[in-house]
Design an enzyme around this catalytic site. Sequence first.
Site, PDB file in Angstrom:
ATOM      1  N   GLY A 117      47.261  32.304  45.742  1.00  0.00           N
ATOM      2  CA  GLY A 117      48.269  32.921  44.845  1.00  0.00           C
ATOM      3  C   GLY A 117      47.711  34.240  44.213  1.00  0.00           C
ATOM      4  CB  CYS A 118      48.597  36.001  40.990  1.00  0.00           C
ATOM      5  SG  CYS A 118      48.173  37.483  40.139  1.00  0.00           S
ATOM      6  CG  PHE A 119      44.439  39.550  43.738  1.00  0.00           C
ATOM      7  CD1 PHE A 119      45.144  39.970  42.676  1.00  0.00           C
ATOM      8  CD2 PHE A 119      44.071  40.106  44.835  1.00  0.00           C
ATOM      9  CE1 PHE A 119      45.494  41.324  42.613  1.00  0.00           C
ATOM     10  CE2 PHE A 119      44.765  41.667  44.797  1.00  0.00           C
ATOM     11  CZ  PHE A 119      45.537  42.096  43.690  1.00  0.00           C
ATOM     12  CD1 TRP A 120      44.929  40.496  39.118  1.00  0.00           C
ATOM     13  CD2 TRP A 120      46.585  40.062  37.898  1.00  0.00           C
ATOM     14  NE1 TRP A 120      45.856  41.853  39.174  1.00  0.00           N
ATOM     15  CE2 TRP A 120      46.678  41.356  38.211  1.00  0.00           C
ATOM     16  CE3 TRP A 120      47.672  39.505  36.848  1.00  0.00           C
ATOM     17  CZ2 TRP A 120      47.786  42.224  37.958  1.00  0.00           C
ATOM     18  CZ3 TRP A 120      48.671  40.482  36.421  1.00  0.00           C
ATOM     19  CH2 TRP A 120      48.930  41.770  37.062  1.00  0.00           C
ATOM     20  CD  GLU A 123      48.566  39.363  45.032  1.00  0.00           C
ATOM     21  OE1 GLU A 123      47.605  39.002  43.832  1.00  0.00           O
ATOM     22  OE2 GLU A 123      49.510  40.178  44.716  1.00  0.00           O
TER      23      GLU A 123
END
Length: 211
Positions: free
Chosen positions: A51-54, A95
Site C-alpha cells: 500500500g502507501c509507502f509512507w 510503491e
Amino acid sequence: MSPNKHNLIAPETALIGRATSITPSLPHAVNGTILNDEKPSNYSEIIIGMGCFWGAERLFWNLPGIYSTAVGYSGGFTPNPTYEEVCSGKTGHSEVVRIIYDPLIISLEQILTLFWESHNPTQGMQQGNDIGTQYRSVIYTTTPNQLTYAQHSKQCYQQSLEQQQLESPITTEIEPAGTFYFAEDYHQQYLVKNPNGYCGLGGTGVCFIPL
C-alpha cells in the site's frame, strides 16, 4: 485516457520515463544512513510493497537489525519515474520500501511476519481506501533463498487466513527484484517529518504462523 485502476498497464503503453534518476540528497531521517550507498557486505536486501509507502516504511526503520530503509518505485516499466507518474497508473510500478538488514540480528521470517500481518494481501490493486495498481501487495527478492522462503510464507499465511474463514486468495506478487527507483526526498521517512501524516495500513487481524 487514464488506465483502469485495477489493471496493470501494458509495457508498450507505459510512459517512456527519462534517463536521469532521482538521487536522495539527504541522509535517513531516523538512523542517518546514506540512502544511495552500497549495502554493507554480509547484509541482505529485500523490497516490499503493502500500500502507501509512507506507513509501510515506518513499520521497519526502528527494528533491531534494520540498517536502512528507503521508499521508491519498482515492478513496472517506466525508467526513473516520478511520484505523479506512478500515481497515474501509467508506469506499472508499485510503491515499495527497500529494506537493508543484518540477517544475523533480524531474520527474513521476522520481516515477512510483519509484512503479512500489517496489511491485507488479498485486495489486489488496492490497499484499504487506496485504489490503484501502485498500491498492490508485492515482495521483490534479491536471492533465490529469499524467493523460496517468500513463496513458502505466502502459502503459510493463506492457510492461516483460511483457518479463520477468510478464504479470499492472496494476491501478493512475489518475484525476483528488478530495478529499484528512489522516490523523491519529500517521501523518504515521510512520517518522521510529518508525524500526523496519512497512514492507511490495516491488517486482517490474522497472525502469521510459520509451517
